[in-house]
Design a protein around this motif. Structure first.
Motif, mmCIF file in Angstrom:
data_model
loop_
_atom_site.group_PDB
_atom_site.id
_atom_site.type_symbol
_atom_site.label_atom_id
_atom_site.label_comp_id
_atom_site.label_asym_id
_atom_site.label_seq_id
_atom_site.Cartn_x
_atom_site.Cartn_y
_atom_site.Cartn_z
ATOM 1 N N GLN A 84 0.817 -1.205 0.000
ATOM 2 C CA GLN A 84 0.000 0.000 0.000
ATOM 3 C C GLN A 84 0.852 1.258 0.000
ATOM 4 O O GLN A 84 0.544 2.233 -0.695
ATOM 5 N N LEU A 85 1.929 1.253 0.771
ATOM 6 C CA LEU A 85 2.787 2.434 0.836
ATOM 7 C C LEU A 85 3.409 2.729 -0.521
ATOM 8 O O LEU A 85 3.478 3.886 -0.952
ATOM 9 N N LEU B 287 0.802 4.279 -2.858
ATOM 10 C CA LEU B 287 0.538 5.684 -2.549
ATOM 11 C C LEU B 287 1.680 6.577 -3.020
ATOM 12 O O LEU B 287 1.449 7.694 -3.500
ATOM 13 N N GLU B 288 2.919 6.093 -2.887
ATOM 14 C CA GLU B 288 4.071 6.872 -3.355
ATOM 15 C C GLU B 288 3.984 7.104 -4.862
ATOM 16 O O GLU B 288 4.193 8.224 -5.349
ATOM 17 N N SER C 139 -3.204 10.663 3.207
ATOM 18 C CA SER C 139 -3.176 9.196 3.265
ATOM 19 C C SER C 139 -1.744 8.678 3.331
ATOM 20 O O SER C 139 -1.444 7.745 4.088
ATOM 21 N N LEU C 140 -0.866 9.292 2.555
ATOM 22 C CA LEU C 140 0.522 8.847 2.538
ATOM 23 C C LEU C 140 1.209 9.140 3.867
ATOM 24 O O LEU C 140 1.998 8.324 4.366
ATOM 25 N N ARG D 178 -0.203 9.250 6.842
ATOM 26 C CA ARG D 178 -0.670 8.255 7.811
ATOM 27 C C ARG D 178 -0.021 6.897 7.555
ATOM 28 O O ARG D 178 0.369 6.194 8.500
ATOM 29 N N ALA D 179 0.101 6.526 6.284
ATOM 30 C CA ALA D 179 0.709 5.232 5.958
ATOM 31 C C ALA D 179 2.176 5.191 6.377
ATOM 32 O O ALA D 179 2.661 4.167 6.876
ATOM 33 N N ARG D 180 2.894 6.291 6.185
ATOM 34 C CA ARG D 180 4.298 6.331 6.581
ATOM 35 C C ARG D 180 4.451 6.225 8.092
ATOM 36 O O ARG D 180 5.338 5.523 8.590
ATOM 37 N N GLU E 3 2.263 4.850 10.192
ATOM 38 C CA GLU E 3 1.880 3.490 10.594
ATOM 39 C C GLU E 3 2.997 2.494 10.292
ATOM 40 O O GLU E 3 3.261 1.585 11.085
ATOM 41 N N HIS E 4 3.647 2.664 9.152
ATOM 42 C CA HIS E 4 4.766 1.775 8.804
ATOM 43 C C HIS E 4 5.913 1.935 9.794
ATOM 44 O O HIS E 4 6.540 0.940 10.203
#
Length: 570
Positions: free
Chosen positions: A364-365, A368-369, A441-442, A444-446, A448-449
């Protein structure tokens, strides 16, 4: 109560004088005057003669006590000065994370505001070698591939400026080395043109050796650029990397020349001992030959062990190869006639290849990138369309029929200039909304990762702007006596030093083996001199005493190594 008026001829340098505006008071760092004028109803957004607002000066001078009062009075952080820079740019230049957070907390898209040259706060930080602030913005969802008006990214600017730490940070976040600007130049082109040898080595390590023969729009490769700038040492290094890549599959055997020099000296000593010293002393001193051979063998084994040992890495390696971005022929990923569209198509191909290699679903990350990167290219297309409209050349069709719908925000048909302008305005607004949603979104994903990898403590330090406690390249909290090794791009626990002779760091994990290696190597060198001493006593001195050595020396100096030729008797 003091009165801060707004007469036409203020005297801002006097503490009891009057200021023409809130901006003038903030420029003199007079926080009391600013707060008093705001309470009297003065506008917070008024600009001075240079176009700067009070927020500009509050961000630049770190007047954190003014941020809340100014923002409560609806001071806008997106107002540009005469150079097109808004307060966000000034906060990034001064590394004022608190101001950045306060001004963009409601709308993180403000972090991507551009000045008159298209520079964002992220690109400005890359130009000033400020990678800690870049890490903060990265975790807020800012794209690594943000482009200025010339299509240049933060990595290209860092390579051009020679900012080694920022280049290392960008590579640790997988900033693309394949991207081309409007001139068709990659980051390697810029580093080669400026002669930054260390930066070119960093780029080579992640796969840029495949870009050495890729030309820019003028037909020049990085090797030709370095040659034109008389960087002959760099040209030789490029050719060496190409040869090593062909022979060994990697551009370097070692990260420096000292390890190769060490192996050369060892090989020379072994050859000298095996063919000169050992034959002369083996008959009388066979134990000396055996002892030195054992010492040298053990020294080499310990050298190899130190070379590949773990010195105490705090985190796994964050700088990885980008060979998956190259394609079979890197030169074909860029079309001079359609530079933006061709790179967008290449991004789509990379995503499809990633999906095919990940059992039908890409991380997913990563998705998004790549999606955010596509928006960067769409912004360039909109800018080109607006430029053509302003020049009166007609908008044309910003979509490429050969590559499909690369710009879905603009319809194909236009009737007049007014409708074209309106269409561009609507497309720009739509793109900004999508960029903002993708950035949130990106971000938050970063985060969370990072939390999934156990980086909660690191994240808290970065959020507060306490960058002295962390290493932003390795994404780890600094431990006692730990240091970041710039030659290897990693942090080492209880680091002692980086030893170029073993091409590795010396830390908690290999201190003992390194000490044994140095001691044994010293003993090997001393014993070699002892065998040379035996060689002189067993071989050289006896030859001298028998006279054969002097005869040989006389023959050599006289130029004759054979018996004198006598005429035949008649």
């Amino acid at each position: 109560m003091k009165s801060w008026g707004s007469n036409s001829n203020p005297t801002p340098c006097s503490s009891g004088g009057r200021y023409a505006s809130v901006a003038d008071a903030a420029a003199q760092q007079n926080t009391e005057a600013v707060i008093e004028m705001l309470s009297q109803g003065h506008r917070a957004d008024i600009q001075d003669s240079d176009g700067n607002t009070a927020l500009h000066y509050a961000a630049w001078f770190r007047l954190d006590s003014l941020l809340t009062p100014l923002l409560e009075k609806r001071a806008r952080p997106d107002i540009p000065n005469n150079s097109g820079e808004c307060a966000v740019h000034w906060a990034a230049k001064s590394s004022n994370v608190m101001a950045l957070d306060a001004m963009t907390r409601v709308n993180r898209a403000l972090l991507s505001m551009r000045d008159c040259d298209g520079f964002t706060a992220f690109i400005v930080s890359a130009q000033t070698d400020n990678c800690p602030v870049m890490e903060w913005m990265y975790l807020k969802g800012v794209s690594l591939e943000e482009q200025d008006d010339q299509g240049r990214t933060a990595l290209q600017w860092a390579c051009h400026k020679g900012n080694k730490k920022t280049v290392q940070w960008l590579l640790s976040r997988s900033a693309s080395i394949v991207h081309r600007d409007r001139e068709g130049m990659t980051a390697l082109h810029w580093a080669a043109m400026q002669g930054h040898t260390i930066i070119t080595e960093m780029l080579m390590e992640v796969g840029a050796v495949d870009l050495l023969d890729v030309p820019d729009c003028s037909g020049e490769t990085p090797i030709e650029l370095a040659m034109r700038k008389n960087k002959r040492t760099l040209v030789m290094a490029f050719h060496k990397c190409q040869i090593f890549k062909l022979l060994f599959g990697r551009p370097h055997l070692f990260q420096n020349n000292y390890a190769s020099l060490f192996l050369g000296f060892v090989a020379f000593n072994i050859i000298l001992f095996a063919f000169v010293v050992a034959p002369g002393i083996a008959a009388r001193n066979p134990e000396a030959v055996m002892t030195w051979s054992i010492l040298m063998g053990l020294s080499l084994l310990l050298w190899v062990q130190c070379l590949y040992s773990d010195p105490g890495w705090l985190q796994p390696r964050t700088i990885n190869s980008q060979s998956h971005l190259m394609g079979k022929d890197p030169a074909k990923t860029f079309d001079v006639e359609q530079p933006i569209e061709s790179q967008m198509a290449h991004c789509d191909n990379v995503l499809q290849k990633l999906i095919s290699t990940c059992d039908g679903e890409a991380p997913q990350l990563m998705k998004l990138e790549l999606e955010q990167n596509k928006y960067n290219y769409q912004r360039q297309l909109l800018r080109e369309a607006r430029k053509r409209l302003e020049e009166g050349c007609g908008l044309g069709d910003p979509r490429s029929p050969a590559l499909g719908e690369s710009q879905p925000l603009i319809a194909a048909g236009f009737n007049d200039a007014g409708s074209r302008q309106a269409q561009l305005d609507r497309a720009t607004v739509t793109l900004h909304e999508r960029e903002r949603a993708a950035g949130d979104s990106l971000g938050r994903a970063r985060v969370e990762h990072l939390l999934a990898q156990g980086g909660g403590e690191y994240l808290s330090f970065v959020e507060k702007g306490d960058f002295k406690q962390v290493c932003v390249i390795c994404r780890t909290v600094r431990e006692f006596r730990s240091h970041h090794v710039k030659e290897q791009g990693r942090c080492v626990h209880r680091m002692d030093h980086y030893c170029p002779w073993i091409d590795n760091s010396v830390g908690l994990g290999n201190q003992r083996s390194f000490f044994v290696f140095v001691t044994l190597m010293f003993a090997t060198v001393l014993y070699f001199y002892y065998t040379v001493f035996l060689y002189f006593f067993d071989t050289v001195f006896p030859e001298i005493s028998r006279g054969s050595f002097s005869e040989l020396l006389q023959s050599v100096t006289s130029g004759s190594l054979g018996a004198e030729v006598q005429p035949a008797p008649s």
